[in-house]
Design a protein around this motif. Structure first.
Motif, PDB file in Angstrom:
ATOM      1  N   TYR A 119     -10.719 -12.617  -5.448  1.00  0.00           N
ATOM      2  CA  TYR A 119      -9.623 -12.069  -6.260  1.00  0.00           C
ATOM      3  C   TYR A 119      -9.395 -12.936  -7.502  1.00  0.00           C
ATOM      4  CZ  TYR A 119      -8.208  -8.447  -2.925  1.00  0.00           C
ATOM      5  OH  TYR A 119      -8.181  -7.329  -2.129  1.00  0.00           O
ATOM      6  N   GLU A 156       0.854  -1.196   0.000  1.00  0.00           N
ATOM      7  CA  GLU A 156       0.000   0.000   0.000  1.00  0.00           C
ATOM      8  C   GLU A 156       0.890   1.247   0.000  1.00  0.00           C
ATOM      9  OE1 GLU A 156      -3.134  -0.866  -0.060  1.00  0.00           O
ATOM     10  OE2 GLU A 156      -2.793  -2.942   0.546  1.00  0.00           O
ATOM     11  N   PHE A 205      -1.350  -7.788 -10.201  1.00  0.00           N
ATOM     12  CA  PHE A 205      -1.681  -9.021 -10.935  1.00  0.00           C
ATOM     13  C   PHE A 205      -1.380 -10.201 -10.018  1.00  0.00           C
ATOM     14  CE2 PHE A 205      -0.849 -11.819 -14.858  1.00  0.00           C
ATOM     15  CZ  PHE A 205      -2.168 -11.834 -15.255  1.00  0.00           C
TER      16      PHE A 205
END
Ligand code: TMP
Length: 228
Positions: free
Chosen positions: A82, A12, A109
């Motif tokens: 996800y 993050e 990804f």
């Protein structure tokens, strides 16, 4: 010719979304890339992200990231959501673009799933590998820029940007494990993952990325370089 999938990864607040846009702008001004576009060899530059690159993905992203105290999301459900986002994203956006010769710049990804659900949540790495394989049919991407930043520093950056989402709200220990996951991935796949020091200024990070990109462009499309 098959297109190229270029991925940005990191903890993050590592600046990957900002750097992705900067690379998009730089490519737009790069003479070789312009030539490839004019010649129709690279018909388009597609910018996308995970989760949330498709209409289905946008709903999944909201479920995964919006903090709703009355909606529980267990680790296994999170992993499967996800994976579902990725499967749809591959089918609808990434594979058709690559088949047409286009470039895809993707914000996160498969490595994010290994780092967050594997190293962060502690789910089985071999199970995650299998799910990634199902979702992508084995496609790992051509080049991954891993923006390397201390997890605490990244979270502080995220905090100054506003309210933290459901994933960002996880403990510092979780985010440190995620960081460890990215480190291990980078060590294991040096041919694909390029570490970039993300604690530098935005400009310095952008330049470091451009140097690598220029080299790869010339290697991948050597036959289209001007002959002197
Ligand atoms: P971002 O797009 O703003 O980086 O937010 C996406 C969040 O989702 C971020 O916390 C990382 C997390 N994530 C996973 O946990 N697993 C994944 O497979 C992906 C793609 C993202």
């Amino acid at each position: 010719m098959q297109g190229k999938l270029i991925v940005f990864e990191g903890v993050e607040g590592s600046g990957k979304s900002t750097q992705l846009v900067r690379l998009q702008q730089w490519l737009g001004q790069n003479l070789l890339f312009q030539k490839l576009q004019v010649m129709g060899i690279v018909p388009a530059l597609v910018v996308t992200r995970e989760p949330g690159g498709t209409t289905l993905g946008q709903s999944l992203r909201a479920l995964l990231l919006n903090h709703q105290p009355d909606v529980a999301v267990g680790a296994r459900a999170e992993l499967l959501l996800y994976a579902a986002d990725r499967a749809q994203h591959m089918e609808e956006i990434i594979r058709p673009a690559l088949q047409a010769g286009s470039w895809v710049l993707c914000d996160r990804f498969i490595d994010s799933t290994v780092a967050y659900q594997g190293y962060g949540r502690g789910l089985s790495l071999s199970l995650i590998e299998q799910l990634n394989e199902i979702a992508t049919e084995g496609l790992a991407g051509d080049l991954t820029f891993w923006l390397q930043l201390d997890a605490a520093q990244g979270l502080n950056r995220s905090r100054t940007r506003g309210e933290l989402d459901r994933m960002e709200q996880a403990s510092l220990a979780f985010h440190q494990q995620v960081q460890q996951g990215f480190e291990t991935l980078a060590e294991g796949h040096p041919e694909r993952i390029v570490p970039i020091h993300a604690a530098q200024s935005e400009e310095a990070v952008a330049q470091a990325i451009q140097i690598v990109m220029e080299q790869r462009l010339q290697t991948w499309y050597r036959q289209y370089l001007p002959v002197y």
